[in-house]
Design an enzyme around this catalytic site. Sequence first.
Site: not given
Length: 535
Positions: A13, A33-34, A470
């Site tokens: 996403a 972003e980690a 999921h």
Amino acid sequence: MRFDYVICGAGAAGCVLAYRLSENPAISVALIEAGPRDRHPFIAMPKGLAKVMQDPKHLWVHMSEPEDATAGQSEAWVRGRVLGGSSSVNGMMYVRGQPADFDAIAEKSSDDWNWTHIGSAYRAIENHELGADETRGGAGPLRVSMPTQRLPVSDAQVAAGAAMGWARKDDVNAPDDQVAIGYAPRTIFRGKRQSAAEAFLRPAEKRPNLTVLTERTVDRVIFDGKRAVGVEVVHAGERERIDAAHEVIVCGGAMASPAILERSGVGDQSRLAALGIPLVHHSAEVGEGLIEHRGIIMQWKLTKAALSQNRVFGGWRLLLATLRYYLTGDGPMSAAAYEIGGWFKTRAGLNRPDAQMLIAPFSFDFDKQRTALERHPGINAVVYPLRPTSRGSIHIATRDPDAAASFRPNYRATEEDRAAMIGAVRVMRDYAKQAPLAAMIAGETMPGPAFESDAEILAAYDRFGTCGYHAVGSCRMGKDAASVVDPALRVRGVDRLRVIDTSIMPAIPSGNTNGPTMAMAWRGADIILRDAPER
């Protein structure tokens, strides 16, 4: 640092949003972003996923609370901690879900999320090998290809489905709600993984108005009263503040987004008080409503070694396959996790398929926790009901942003789910008896003949089952006041904060979630830009 939009999480996403929002050169965007950049060579190599999935540097590892449905054991759900997020470590299956899935989401939220809009989003993002048609895209940033490895056993697997009366489809994603089987499209192009980072971030990073910040873990959203004004991140042991002139957008996924909200003071007030987190807004459903596919891996021993790829992925044959990959970009190492998909009904009277199977020409050694393949020839299929009705939860137990939240999957809590799980196994056993596949099978080895009754089949799910990777629903979107986000993705009770990722899905799509996440993020960008200030 100050940007118009601050996006927290560079998964499927987040990468799509960064691509869409930065198309306007007047809008400045930060993507946080980690994990590290996606430079690991096994990320690009499709069959390298087995190695990447064992590398803690590129993963978040969430551990479940033990429960009966996991045979009293703690189960690990891993997610990508790298540019591209889980799209950089997944099995590369490209399953879009069916129109009814998105119409169900729209019914619980708004018409912004119906199939008309999501179908348009799919056409916009796809560059499909099969070419454009009324439901497929042919010029988008995401490359989608068809399998190049078509083995005799794989053709037999498709033929067995046809013998069951399943439609044999060239494009298994065609939106027709058919019981069907066929070679499955995958996010691979010229032998290389097409993660969200590869498809969307690479072209977007050329734009000067997009800044990508890696190895920075988002701790919390910073509020001025009830207005989100930025985020606090941890980088190399130090804390940094990144300001948002217009909005903060959380894209951490179903496992991380509720954790960010809770650390930020948005969640159940008693839960936050126990952790000493100042309350910004009481939202009891943050972290609740977790939905996940519960799968079981079924395996069959084959009659001839040459039918299976088990021996291909070991010894000198593995070296040869790897050499072939680097010389040609093709061969066994260029394949996705599974080559064939099937969608079927677990019982009579249903109006559309309620189970999915993905099947491959190799089998796992369960004695080695599936880190190796069996020495004898075999095949495996992962099988799961598509629309479970059981609901779990995920919550933080500490304020430490590097500590992955723990969760309760609460699998098979409903009679409907139990019936579908049992029915899925029984259908697959019938499937394995069909010609020409049956002649290649020596016998079922997993779960095996010891698991025959309904109770025994459920016990097999408990002992040997797997999550589908999921998970959705932990920051549910809805039109009701209790939902965490409204149909425009805005977090209820606060201002200038949105969430867009799998966590907002109030219903789980029929299949793998990578494709639906990208399509919904594309549609989400339309909604965010619709509300953007004029420039």
